[in-house]
Design a protein around this motif. Structure first.
Motif, PDB file in Angstrom:
ATOM      1  N   UNK A 103      63.702   2.432   9.542  1.00 50.58           N
ATOM      2  CA  UNK A 103      62.773   1.300  10.400  1.00 50.58           C
ATOM      3  C   UNK A 103      62.010   0.727  10.070  1.00 50.58           C
ATOM      4  N   UNK A 104      61.611  -0.276   9.753  1.00 42.98           N
ATOM      5  CA  UNK A 104      60.409  -0.463   8.720  1.00 42.98           C
ATOM      6  C   UNK A 104      59.291  -0.947   9.598  1.00 42.98           C
ATOM      7  N   UNK A 105      59.150  -1.719  10.607  1.00 45.13           N
ATOM      8  CA  UNK A 105      58.426  -2.004  11.282  1.00 45.13           C
ATOM      9  C   UNK A 105      59.118  -1.392  13.201  1.00 45.13           C
TER      10      UNK A 105
ATOM     11  N   UNK B  46      70.866   3.736  13.603  1.00 42.08           N
ATOM     12  CA  UNK B  46      70.620   5.233  12.754  1.00 42.08           C
ATOM     13  C   UNK B  46      69.246   5.164  13.256  1.00 42.08           C
ATOM     14  N   UNK B  47      68.154   4.594  13.607  1.00 44.54           N
ATOM     15  CA  UNK B  47      66.423   4.385  13.975  1.00 44.54           C
ATOM     16  C   UNK B  47      65.804   5.254  14.363  1.00 44.54           C
ATOM     17  N   UNK B  48      66.306   5.878  14.272  1.00 45.00           N
ATOM     18  CA  UNK B  48      66.295   7.709  15.166  1.00 45.00           C
ATOM     19  C   UNK B  48      64.857   7.225  16.364  1.00 45.00           C
ATOM     20  N   UNK B  49      64.621   6.438  17.513  1.00 45.22           N
ATOM     21  CA  UNK B  49      64.408   6.034  18.937  1.00 45.22           C
ATOM     22  C   UNK B  49      65.233   6.073  19.650  1.00 45.22           C
ATOM     23  N   UNK B  50      64.643   6.873  20.273  1.00 51.78           N
ATOM     24  CA  UNK B  50      65.116   7.675  22.282  1.00 51.78           C
ATOM     25  C   UNK B  50      64.225   6.376  22.806  1.00 51.78           C
ATOM     26  N   UNK B  51      65.154   5.752  23.797  1.00 54.83           N
ATOM     27  CA  UNK B  51      64.208   5.027  25.023  1.00 54.83           C
ATOM     28  C   UNK B  51      64.629   5.606  25.860  1.00 54.83           C
ATOM     29  N   UNK B  52      63.547   5.835  26.679  1.00 53.29           N
ATOM     30  CA  UNK B  52      62.897   6.937  28.186  1.00 53.29           C
ATOM     31  C   UNK B  52      63.512   6.282  28.851  1.00 53.29           C
ATOM     32  N   UNK B  53      62.772   4.455  29.381  1.00 51.96           N
ATOM     33  CA  UNK B  53      62.339   4.403  30.595  1.00 51.96           C
ATOM     34  C   UNK B  53      62.126   2.641  29.842  1.00 51.96           C
TER      35      UNK B  53
END
Length: 359
Positions: free
Chosen positions: A169-171, A220-227
């Motif tokens: 992910x660039x940004x 495959x961004x490696x980001x987790x949405x918590x809320x």
């Protein structure tokens, strides 16, 4: 003008060669090396001669090279903070990750390390452009109404996704915002206006969160949405007054329906109780009548059986019993036609009354 130009150029070319660019003579004896560097080299050679026996010979050169090599190896030591995760790059390619604490990688430029913060929860607001201040949150619902939605997305780097976060992910913040806008528009487009404004807010937040996470995992961004937290959900400002009037009418309608339901809950059980009571009384009356009829039928059968045995006696007994019932409540005295054993002038009526009073 040509002569002046020639004289000017001649004065520049014929100036002293030892002058600096502004006409000052250089400081130090060497014209090509700054005096500070000459002084530093001289002092370094003196210190090496003092430390190294026999001066700066082949042995001294080997020692210096060894020290430089050890210093180069020491550049691979790095520290990962508690909230960070180390991502080791070998010639720019991620090869491993490291935990918080003191770690080591091959010296630069073979390997380098990046330490993104994986525990900090970041947030991205959706609904208003921070640079222009213009609303970006007008959306069309499933029942073709316009709604204004502002919400905040809380996210962080996955525990095992630091490398994906850095290179796929660039940004990240811009990506999260774009995916959030796409997800909320899809969810709102499948829903009606009224539930979004009232009881379905939590369900909408959960659906947006799941849809965003699915999209980010696809990248495959490696980001987790918590809320996902809805901040403002209301009609556009241009029609808010009319919408409030409609909402007030809906509230009145719901209040009346609730009152009617409460009255129904009160009256129906009472009516059911009364009906049950009437049914029970009827059942008791039925049992009483049936029992009485059964008794009378049994008595009749028994009387008939006795009558069949002795018709004359039974007939006389029934006659006498009937006469007793008929004349038992009258003041008449009935005598046999012969009048045997009865004094004609005896006051039987008064005696009868006195006997009743005595009884």
């Amino acid at each position: 003008m040509g002569g002046n130009s020639s004289n000017g150029s001649g004065s520049k070319n014929n100036g002293p060669k030892n002058q600096g660019p502004w006409g000052q003579p250089p400081r130090g004896g060497n014209n090509n090396t700054p005096p500070e560097l000459d002084e530093l080299l001289r002092k370094s050679q003196q210190k090496l001669k003092q430390v190294l026996p026999g001066g700066f010979g082949p042995l001294g050169f080997v020692i210096v090279v060894a020290l430089l090599f050890i210093g180069w190896l020491a550049t691979g030591i790095y520290v990962v903070q508690p909230a960070e995760q180390g991502v080791v790059l070998r010639f720019g390619k991620a090869v491993s990750t490291s935990l918080p604490g003191i770690n080591y990688h091959l010296p630069y430029p073979i390997e380098t390390v990046l330490t993104p913060n994986v525990l900090t929860v970041r947030q991205t607001s959706v609904g208003t452009n921070a640079r222009t201040g213009q609303a970006e949150s007008h959306m069309l619902t499933g029942d073709e109404n316009i709604v204004d939605v502002n919400f905040t997305v809380f996210w962080r780097i996955k525990a095992d996704g630091a490398a994906d976060y850095l290179f796929n992910v660039q940004q990240p913040s811009v990506t999260v915002k774009m995916i959030a806008e796409s997800a909320i528009r899809e969810i709102v487009g499948r829903s009606n206006l009224q539930p979004i404004l009232t009881q379905a807010r939590q369900e909408t937040e959960e659906n947006v969160k799941l849809l965003m996470q699915s999209s980010l995992d696809g990248y495959v961004s490696g980001i987790e949405i918590t809320q996902v937290q809805l901040q403002k959900v209301e009609p556009p400002a241009e029609v808010i007054d009319s919408f409030n009037d409609v909402q007030a009418a809906v509230i009145d309608q719901e209040r009346m329906v609730n009152e009617a339901q409460a009255y129904s809950n009160q009256v129906i059980p009472q009516a059911e109780g009364n009906a049950q009571q009437i049914v029970q009384r009827a059942e008791a009356y039925k049992q009483s009548v049936v029992a009485e009829a059964t008794g009378q039928a049994a008595r009749f059968i028994s009387v008939y059986n006795e009558y069949a045995k002795a018709p004359e006696v039974t007939r006389d007994r029934i006659y006498l019993e009937t006469m007793e019932k008929v004349y038992g409540r009258t003041n008449k005295i009935i005598l046999d036609s012969d009048g045997n054993g009865v004094v004609p002038y005896l006051p039987l009526n008064e005696l009868n009354k006195s006997n009743k009073g005595a009884n």
